[in-house]
Design a protein around this motif. Structure first.
Motif, short mmCIF file in Angstrom:
data_model
loop_
_atom_site.label_atom_id
_atom_site.label_comp_id
_atom_site.label_asym_id
_atom_site.label_seq_id
_atom_site.Cartn_x
_atom_site.Cartn_y
_atom_site.Cartn_z
N LYS A 10 15.05 -41.70 -16.65
CA LYS A 10 15.62 -41.04 -17.63
C LYS A 10 16.57 -40.05 -17.12
O LYS A 10 16.07 -39.38 -16.22
N VAL A 11 17.85 -40.03 -17.53
CA VAL A 11 18.77 -39.16 -16.89
C VAL A 11 19.54 -38.40 -18.11
O VAL A 11 20.13 -39.31 -19.04
N SER A 296 14.49 -38.25 -14.01
CA SER A 296 13.03 -38.30 -13.81
C SER A 296 12.64 -39.79 -13.59
O SER A 296 13.45 -40.73 -14.36
N VAL A 297 11.68 -39.98 -12.94
CA VAL A 297 10.93 -41.34 -12.88
C VAL A 297 9.61 -41.25 -13.40
O VAL A 297 8.85 -40.57 -13.03
N ILE A 298 9.37 -42.29 -14.42
CA ILE A 298 8.23 -42.17 -14.97
C ILE A 298 7.44 -43.51 -14.90
O ILE A 298 7.95 -44.66 -15.22
N GLU A 299 6.06 -43.75 -14.59
CA GLU A 299 5.24 -45.04 -14.43
C GLU A 299 5.11 -45.37 -15.81
O GLU A 299 4.42 -44.61 -16.52
N LEU A 300 5.17 -46.68 -16.23
CA LEU A 300 4.60 -47.17 -17.26
C LEU A 300 3.48 -48.02 -17.36
O LEU A 300 3.31 -48.71 -16.23
N VAL A 301 2.73 -47.97 -18.35
CA VAL A 301 1.61 -48.65 -18.17
C VAL A 301 1.85 -50.07 -19.01
O VAL A 301 2.54 -50.30 -19.84
N LYS A 302 1.49 -51.17 -18.30
CA LYS A 302 1.84 -52.59 -18.84
C LYS A 302 1.21 -52.87 -20.03
O LYS A 302 0.08 -52.20 -20.34
#
Length: 302
Positions: A10-11, A296-302
Protein backbone atom coordinates in the motif's frame (compact mmCIF):
# COMPACT_ATOMS: atom_id res chain seq x y z
CA UNK A 1 7.64 -14.53 0.98
CA UNK A 2 6.98 -18.26 0.76
CA UNK A 3 5.13 -20.01 -2.03
CA UNK A 4 1.75 -19.86 -0.27
CA UNK A 5 2.01 -16.30 0.98
CA UNK A 6 -0.09 -13.41 -0.26
CA UNK A 7 0.89 -9.86 0.53
CA UNK A 8 -0.49 -6.40 0.00
CA UNK A 9 1.63 -3.35 -0.74
CA UNK A 10 0.00 0.00 0.00
CA UNK A 11 1.56 3.29 -1.16
CA UNK A 12 0.09 6.74 -0.47
CA UNK A 13 -0.29 9.54 -3.00
CA UNK A 14 1.73 12.70 -2.57
CA UNK A 15 1.77 16.37 -3.36
CA UNK A 16 5.08 18.06 -4.06
CA UNK A 17 6.64 21.53 -4.03
CA UNK A 18 3.92 23.13 -1.84
CA UNK A 19 4.70 26.27 -3.79
CA UNK A 20 8.38 27.24 -3.39
CA UNK A 21 9.81 23.86 -2.28
CA UNK A 22 10.62 22.90 -5.86
CA UNK A 23 11.71 19.24 -6.18
CA UNK A 24 12.47 19.15 -2.45
CA UNK A 25 9.26 19.26 -0.36
CA UNK A 26 6.47 16.71 -0.34
CA UNK A 27 3.42 15.67 1.64
CA UNK A 28 1.82 12.20 1.74
CA UNK A 29 -1.96 12.06 1.21
CA UNK A 30 -4.61 9.42 1.87
CA UNK A 31 -5.20 8.24 -1.69
CA UNK A 32 -3.56 4.87 -2.32
CA UNK A 33 -2.01 2.56 -4.87
CA UNK A 34 -2.42 -1.02 -3.68
CA UNK A 35 -0.95 -4.28 -4.97
CA UNK A 36 -2.21 -7.72 -3.97
CA UNK A 37 0.57 -10.21 -4.76
CA UNK A 38 0.94 -13.96 -4.90
CA UNK A 39 3.46 -16.26 -6.55
CA UNK A 40 2.66 -17.41 -10.07
CA UNK A 41 4.15 -19.27 -13.02
CA UNK A 42 4.49 -16.00 -14.94
CA UNK A 43 4.23 -12.27 -14.38
CA UNK A 44 0.66 -11.11 -14.69
CA UNK A 45 -0.81 -7.75 -13.64
CA UNK A 46 -4.52 -6.99 -13.77
CA UNK A 47 -6.87 -4.34 -12.45
CA UNK A 48 -10.54 -3.50 -12.02
CA UNK A 49 -9.65 0.18 -12.17
CA UNK A 50 -10.69 1.76 -15.48
CA UNK A 51 -7.62 4.03 -15.69
CA UNK A 52 -5.23 1.09 -15.27
CA UNK A 53 -6.83 -1.48 -17.59
CA UNK A 54 -4.77 -0.52 -20.64
CA UNK A 55 -1.39 -0.83 -18.90
CA UNK A 56 0.90 -3.77 -19.81
CA UNK A 57 0.05 -6.95 -17.97
CA UNK A 58 3.43 -8.72 -18.12
CA UNK A 59 7.07 -7.87 -17.35
CA UNK A 60 6.63 -4.68 -19.41
CA UNK A 61 4.38 -3.26 -16.70
CA UNK A 62 6.14 -0.24 -15.16
CA UNK A 63 5.81 -1.45 -11.55
CA UNK A 64 7.15 -4.90 -12.45
CA UNK A 65 9.99 -3.32 -14.45
CA UNK A 66 11.02 -1.22 -11.44
CA UNK A 67 10.90 -4.32 -9.24
CA UNK A 68 12.97 -6.46 -11.63
CA UNK A 69 15.63 -3.78 -12.08
CA UNK A 70 15.81 -3.06 -8.35
CA UNK A 71 16.25 -6.73 -7.53
CA UNK A 72 18.85 -7.13 -10.29
CA UNK A 73 20.92 -4.33 -8.74
CA UNK A 74 21.15 -6.56 -5.67
CA UNK A 75 21.95 -9.69 -7.65
CA UNK A 76 18.50 -11.22 -7.12
CA UNK A 77 16.16 -12.67 -9.74
CA UNK A 78 12.56 -12.30 -8.67
CA UNK A 79 10.12 -15.20 -9.00
CA UNK A 80 7.08 -14.35 -11.16
CA UNK A 81 4.00 -13.03 -9.40
CA UNK A 82 0.34 -12.44 -10.08
CA UNK A 83 -0.50 -8.87 -9.08
CA UNK A 84 -3.84 -7.17 -8.67
CA UNK A 85 -3.28 -3.43 -9.03
CA UNK A 86 -5.82 -0.90 -7.76
CA UNK A 87 -5.49 2.84 -7.33
CA UNK A 88 -7.54 5.86 -6.34
CA UNK A 89 -4.67 8.20 -7.26
CA UNK A 90 -5.65 10.04 -10.46
CA UNK A 91 -3.07 9.68 -13.22
CA UNK A 92 -1.04 12.66 -14.49
CA UNK A 93 -2.82 15.15 -12.21
CA UNK A 94 0.08 16.15 -9.94
CA UNK A 95 -0.67 13.74 -7.09
CA UNK A 96 2.36 11.50 -7.39
CA UNK A 97 0.90 8.60 -9.39
CA UNK A 98 4.25 7.80 -11.05
CA UNK A 99 6.13 8.15 -7.76
CA UNK A 100 3.73 5.76 -6.03
CA UNK A 101 4.28 3.23 -8.83
CA UNK A 102 8.06 3.51 -8.40
CA UNK A 103 7.79 3.02 -4.65
CA UNK A 104 5.42 0.07 -5.15
CA UNK A 105 7.93 -1.58 -7.50
CA UNK A 106 10.75 -1.17 -4.98
CA UNK A 107 8.58 -2.52 -2.16
CA UNK A 108 7.67 -5.46 -4.43
CA UNK A 109 11.34 -6.24 -5.08
CA UNK A 110 12.17 -5.97 -1.39
CA UNK A 111 9.28 -8.14 -0.18
CA UNK A 112 9.43 -10.87 -2.83
CA UNK A 113 13.21 -10.85 -3.29
CA UNK A 114 14.10 -10.64 0.40
CA UNK A 115 16.40 -7.67 -0.18
CA UNK A 116 16.06 -6.34 3.39
CA UNK A 117 16.17 -2.74 2.22
CA UNK A 118 16.04 0.07 4.76
CA UNK A 119 13.79 3.09 4.18
CA UNK A 120 16.92 5.04 3.23
CA UNK A 121 17.84 2.34 0.66
CA UNK A 122 14.32 2.51 -0.79
CA UNK A 123 14.50 6.30 -0.91
CA UNK A 124 17.76 6.28 -2.85
CA UNK A 125 16.48 3.70 -5.35
CA UNK A 126 13.23 5.64 -5.80
CA UNK A 127 14.98 9.00 -6.16
CA UNK A 128 17.28 7.57 -8.83
CA UNK A 129 14.17 6.54 -10.78
CA UNK A 130 12.22 9.77 -10.20
CA UNK A 131 15.11 12.26 -10.34
CA UNK A 132 14.03 14.13 -7.19
CA UNK A 133 13.07 12.99 -3.68
CA UNK A 134 9.90 14.95 -2.86
CA UNK A 135 7.07 12.69 -4.06
CA UNK A 136 8.82 9.36 -3.51
CA UNK A 137 10.08 10.45 -0.09
CA UNK A 138 6.58 11.37 1.04
CA UNK A 139 5.22 8.05 -0.25
CA UNK A 140 7.91 6.07 1.60
CA UNK A 141 8.10 7.97 4.88
CA UNK A 142 4.66 9.58 5.13
CA UNK A 143 4.02 13.04 6.55
CA UNK A 144 5.73 16.25 5.46
CA UNK A 145 9.18 15.63 3.97
CA UNK A 146 12.07 17.83 2.93
CA UNK A 147 14.81 16.23 0.85
CA UNK A 148 17.99 17.00 -1.04
CA UNK A 149 19.45 14.90 -3.87
CA UNK A 150 22.95 15.52 -5.20
CA UNK A 151 26.06 13.54 -6.09
CA UNK A 152 23.98 10.31 -6.03
CA UNK A 153 23.15 10.83 -2.37
CA UNK A 154 19.78 11.73 -0.87
CA UNK A 155 19.13 13.21 2.56
CA UNK A 156 15.65 13.65 3.99
CA UNK A 157 13.76 14.75 7.09
CA UNK A 158 10.18 13.68 7.77
CA UNK A 159 7.77 15.53 10.07
CA UNK A 160 4.72 13.73 11.39
CA UNK A 161 2.69 16.47 13.01
CA UNK A 162 1.24 19.11 10.73
CA UNK A 163 -2.14 20.12 12.21
CA UNK A 164 -3.77 21.32 9.01
CA UNK A 165 -6.45 20.12 6.62
CA UNK A 166 -5.88 19.61 2.92
CA UNK A 167 -8.27 20.21 0.04
CA UNK A 168 -7.44 19.38 -3.56
CA UNK A 169 -9.18 20.62 -6.69
CA UNK A 170 -8.65 18.12 -9.49
CA UNK A 171 -9.35 19.04 -13.14
CA UNK A 172 -10.56 16.43 -15.61
CA UNK A 173 -7.69 17.04 -18.03
CA UNK A 174 -4.23 15.56 -17.50
CA UNK A 175 -0.95 17.46 -17.54
CA UNK A 176 2.19 15.43 -18.09
CA UNK A 177 5.16 16.46 -15.96
CA UNK A 178 7.38 16.68 -19.05
CA UNK A 179 5.07 19.23 -20.68
CA UNK A 180 4.88 21.20 -17.45
CA UNK A 181 8.67 21.25 -17.12
CA UNK A 182 9.10 22.49 -20.67
CA UNK A 183 7.73 25.94 -19.74
CA UNK A 184 10.37 26.47 -17.03
CA UNK A 185 13.44 28.64 -17.69
CA UNK A 186 16.79 26.94 -18.19
CA UNK A 187 18.53 29.37 -15.83
CA UNK A 188 17.66 31.81 -13.04
CA UNK A 189 19.51 35.00 -12.13
CA UNK A 190 21.30 35.17 -8.81
CA UNK A 191 18.61 37.50 -7.46
CA UNK A 192 15.84 35.15 -8.60
CA UNK A 193 17.61 32.21 -6.94
CA UNK A 194 18.01 34.14 -3.68
CA UNK A 195 14.35 35.15 -3.64
CA UNK A 196 13.19 31.64 -4.52
CA UNK A 197 15.32 29.82 -1.96
CA UNK A 198 14.57 32.30 0.84
CA UNK A 199 10.84 31.88 0.17
CA UNK A 200 11.19 28.10 0.47
CA UNK A 201 13.23 28.42 3.67
CA UNK A 202 10.62 30.67 5.23
CA UNK A 203 7.80 28.31 4.22
CA UNK A 204 9.45 25.50 6.21
CA UNK A 205 9.85 27.71 9.26
CA UNK A 206 6.26 28.94 9.01
CA UNK A 207 4.79 25.43 8.71
CA UNK A 208 6.83 24.04 11.60
CA UNK A 209 5.94 26.98 13.88
CA UNK A 210 2.30 26.91 12.74
CA UNK A 211 2.37 30.45 11.42
CA UNK A 212 -0.31 29.72 8.86
CA UNK A 213 -0.68 33.25 7.48
CA UNK A 214 3.03 33.44 6.69
CA UNK A 215 3.02 29.87 5.31
CA UNK A 216 0.24 30.80 2.90
CA UNK A 217 2.06 33.92 1.78
CA UNK A 218 5.18 31.89 1.02
CA UNK A 219 3.19 29.17 -0.82
CA UNK A 220 1.92 31.85 -3.18
CA UNK A 221 5.28 33.67 -3.53
CA UNK A 222 7.20 30.95 -5.36
CA UNK A 223 9.75 32.06 -7.96
CA UNK A 224 10.90 28.65 -9.20
CA UNK A 225 7.95 27.25 -11.16
CA UNK A 226 4.47 28.58 -10.43
CA UNK A 227 4.82 31.90 -12.32
CA UNK A 228 5.66 29.92 -15.46
CA UNK A 229 3.10 27.12 -15.06
CA UNK A 230 0.10 29.29 -14.17
CA UNK A 231 -0.73 29.76 -17.84
CA UNK A 232 -1.20 26.00 -18.21
CA UNK A 233 -3.85 25.89 -15.48
CA UNK A 234 -7.39 26.97 -16.32
CA UNK A 235 -8.71 29.59 -13.84
CA UNK A 236 -5.55 29.50 -11.68
CA UNK A 237 -6.01 33.00 -10.27
CA UNK A 238 -9.75 32.55 -9.77
CA UNK A 239 -9.18 29.28 -7.89
CA UNK A 240 -6.59 30.94 -5.66
CA UNK A 241 -8.94 33.84 -4.89
CA UNK A 242 -11.94 31.58 -4.21
CA UNK A 243 -9.89 29.34 -1.92
CA UNK A 244 -8.53 32.27 0.08
CA UNK A 245 -12.01 33.78 0.45
CA UNK A 246 -13.35 30.49 1.82
CA UNK A 247 -10.88 29.42 4.46
CA UNK A 248 -7.62 28.47 2.73
CA UNK A 249 -4.53 30.08 4.21
CA UNK A 250 -2.41 28.88 1.27
CA UNK A 251 -2.91 27.60 -2.27
CA UNK A 252 -0.37 26.10 -4.66
CA UNK A 253 0.03 23.82 -7.64
CA UNK A 254 0.19 20.19 -6.60
CA UNK A 255 3.46 19.02 -8.09
CA UNK A 256 3.53 19.99 -11.76
CA UNK A 257 -0.26 20.42 -11.79
CA UNK A 258 -2.95 20.62 -12.95
CA UNK A 259 -4.38 19.81 -9.49
CA UNK A 260 -4.43 22.71 -7.06
CA UNK A 261 -3.84 22.07 -3.36
CA UNK A 262 -5.17 24.23 -0.54
CA UNK A 263 -4.19 24.22 3.13
CA UNK A 264 -6.67 25.24 5.82
CA UNK A 265 -6.71 25.31 9.59
CA UNK A 266 -8.52 22.46 11.32
CA UNK A 267 -12.29 22.46 10.83
CA UNK A 268 -12.40 24.61 7.70
CA UNK A 269 -11.93 22.04 4.92
CA UNK A 270 -15.61 21.09 4.47
CA UNK A 271 -16.65 24.69 3.83
CA UNK A 272 -13.81 25.13 1.36
CA UNK A 273 -14.81 21.97 -0.53
CA UNK A 274 -18.38 23.28 -0.91
CA UNK A 275 -17.18 26.65 -2.17
CA UNK A 276 -14.83 25.09 -4.72
CA UNK A 277 -17.52 22.66 -5.89
CA UNK A 278 -19.90 25.58 -6.42
CA UNK A 279 -17.31 27.74 -8.17
CA UNK A 280 -15.73 25.04 -10.34
CA UNK A 281 -18.34 22.32 -10.95
CA UNK A 282 -16.32 20.82 -13.82
CA UNK A 283 -13.55 19.91 -11.36
CA UNK A 284 -13.46 17.56 -8.36
CA UNK A 285 -12.94 19.12 -4.93
CA UNK A 286 -11.93 16.73 -2.19
CA UNK A 287 -10.81 16.89 1.42
CA UNK A 288 -7.79 14.67 2.05
CA UNK A 289 -5.94 13.61 5.17
CA UNK A 290 -2.17 13.58 5.59
CA UNK A 291 -0.85 10.01 5.58
CA UNK A 292 1.73 9.64 8.36
CA UNK A 293 2.55 5.95 7.76
CA UNK A 294 4.04 5.87 4.26
CA UNK A 295 4.39 2.72 2.18
CA UNK A 296 3.63 -0.55 3.91
CA UNK A 297 3.67 -4.30 3.27
CA UNK A 298 0.89 -6.39 4.82
CA UNK A 299 0.62 -10.18 4.94
CA UNK A 300 -2.77 -11.42 3.74
CA UNK A 301 -4.48 -14.56 4.97
CA UNK A 302 -5.30 -17.06 2.21
Amino acid sequence: MTLHDRIMIKVPASTANLGPGFDSMGLALDLYLTLEIEKSKEWHCYSNCEELKDFPTGPGNFIVNVALQTAAQHGVELPPCKIKVESDIPLARGLGSSASAIVAGIELADAVGGLNLTKQDKLLHATEWEGHPDNVGASIYGGFVIGCYKDNEVDMLSFTNLPIEVVVLIPQEILLTKASRNVLPETYTRQEAIEASSTANLLVGALLTQNWELAGKMMESDRFHQPYRKSLIHDYDKIEQTAKANGAFGTALSGAGPTMICFTEKGRAEGLVKALEAGFPEMTAKKLLIDYIGSSVIELVK
